[in-house]
Enzyme design. Sequence first.
Site, PDB file in Angstrom:
ATOM      1  CG  ASP A 163      -1.899   1.190   1.216  1.00 56.08           C
ATOM      2  OD1 ASP A 163      -2.311   1.622   0.124  1.00 56.08           O
ATOM      3  OD2 ASP A 163      -2.232   1.698   2.299  1.00 56.08           O
ATOM      4  CB  SER A 164       0.205   4.723  -1.018  1.00 55.35           C
ATOM      5  OG  SER A 164      -1.040   4.907  -0.350  1.00 55.35           O
ATOM      6  CE1 TYR A 205       2.295   5.423  -4.159  1.00 52.07           C
ATOM      7  CE2 TYR A 205       0.806   3.596  -4.601  1.00 52.07           C
ATOM      8  CZ  TYR A 205       2.073   4.065  -4.313  1.00 52.07           C
ATOM      9  OH  TYR A 205       3.116   3.192  -4.188  1.00 52.07           O
ATOM     10  N   GLY A 206      -2.961   9.510  -4.583  1.00 54.02           N
ATOM     11  CA  GLY A 206      -4.142  10.114  -5.190  1.00 54.02           C
ATOM     12  C   GLY A 206      -3.879  11.360  -5.997  1.00 54.02           C
ATOM     13  CB  CYS A 265      -3.359   0.781  -2.619  1.00 54.86           C
ATOM     14  SG  CYS A 265      -3.394   2.489  -3.211  1.00 54.86           S
ATOM     15  CG  ASN A 266      -9.880   0.943  -3.240  1.00 46.34           C
ATOM     16  OD1 ASN A 266     -10.773   0.313  -3.774  1.00 46.34           O
ATOM     17  ND2 ASN A 266      -9.654   0.887  -1.939  1.00 46.34           N
ATOM     18  CB  CYS A 323      -9.281   5.104   0.121  1.00 46.50           C
ATOM     19  SG  CYS A 323      -7.599   5.366   0.751  1.00 46.50           S
ATOM     20  CB  THR A 324      -7.075   0.105   2.039  1.00 48.02           C
ATOM     21  OG1 THR A 324      -5.881   0.778   1.636  1.00 48.02           O
ATOM     22  CG2 THR A 324      -7.501  -0.877   0.949  1.00 48.02           C
ATOM     23  CG  HIS A 325      -5.177   5.343   4.044  1.00 45.00           C
ATOM     24  ND1 HIS A 325      -4.604   4.900   2.881  1.00 45.00           N
ATOM     25  CD2 HIS A 325      -4.157   5.729   4.843  1.00 45.00           C
ATOM     26  CE1 HIS A 325      -3.291   5.021   2.969  1.00 45.00           C
ATOM     27  NE2 HIS A 325      -2.996   5.521   4.150  1.00 45.00           N
TER      28      HIS A 325
END
Length: 264
Positions: free
Chosen positions: A11-12, A43-44, A75-76, A189-191
């Site tokens: 993931d980021s 990343y967005g 990470c989406n 978003c996985t966050h």
Amino acid sequence: MDKSSPILLFDSGVGGLTVYDALRDVLPDAPVIYASDLAGLPYGTKTEAQIAARVAGLLGRMAERYQPRLACIACNTASTIALGMVRDVLEIPVVGTVPAIKPAAALTQSGTIGLVGTEATIRQAYVDELEREFAEGKRLLRIAAPGLVEAAEAKLRGQPVDPAVIADVHDRLTAMAGDAQIDTLVLACTHFPLLAGELGEAFGPGVRQVDGAQGIARRIAHLLSGQSFAASGPNRFIVTGPMAGAAGLEAALAARGFAPPEIF
């Protein structure tokens, strides 16, 4: 297959820990290496070309070094852009993460769904395709919420969440909905599941939150069905960039059984 061969979660930042948590429920004994590209966060705000090249390059080098049995892009943003390229690069199964539009469409009663993601995720044609395939006849309202990424990163480091960031997401989505009632919220978003409590307070008990962590964990378990696992020690947490980027994560990582962070 070496029993100690790990699952590589990438993931980021720390959002993929929500996938890790779900994975422990279904594969508690599987050794895991979590790779956090803190040097590339966020990343967005990057272009598709930048994300694709970075993710494919990093995962190629990580797979060579750590010899995982499976890689998961937790990470989406990275998945919607780079999943195909990564699958071309790696010779192991690669599981991606996509916005949970399908289950949200099945759950909604009002027909109005909110979706929060990064700027890069919500503009992808892949999300358009998911909407056409699974949410026909529904109203899908998308907003970018980069502030939630920062808030989740801060929360996992023991810092307070700015209520204004949560309120902004609520206010922008409800303004888009108008008189319609949003009853389902896709956390793309996985966050964002790290902020489930704060989002729940803002939207109220009538809005169900949907994310992909459980589905991803089940997919990984299915692909690794019948394989044996034997961890050789604590799970590893790898970061790109200076170690200072992982400062404040010690308690969250220790609670999940990780060894201290290492630099990739």
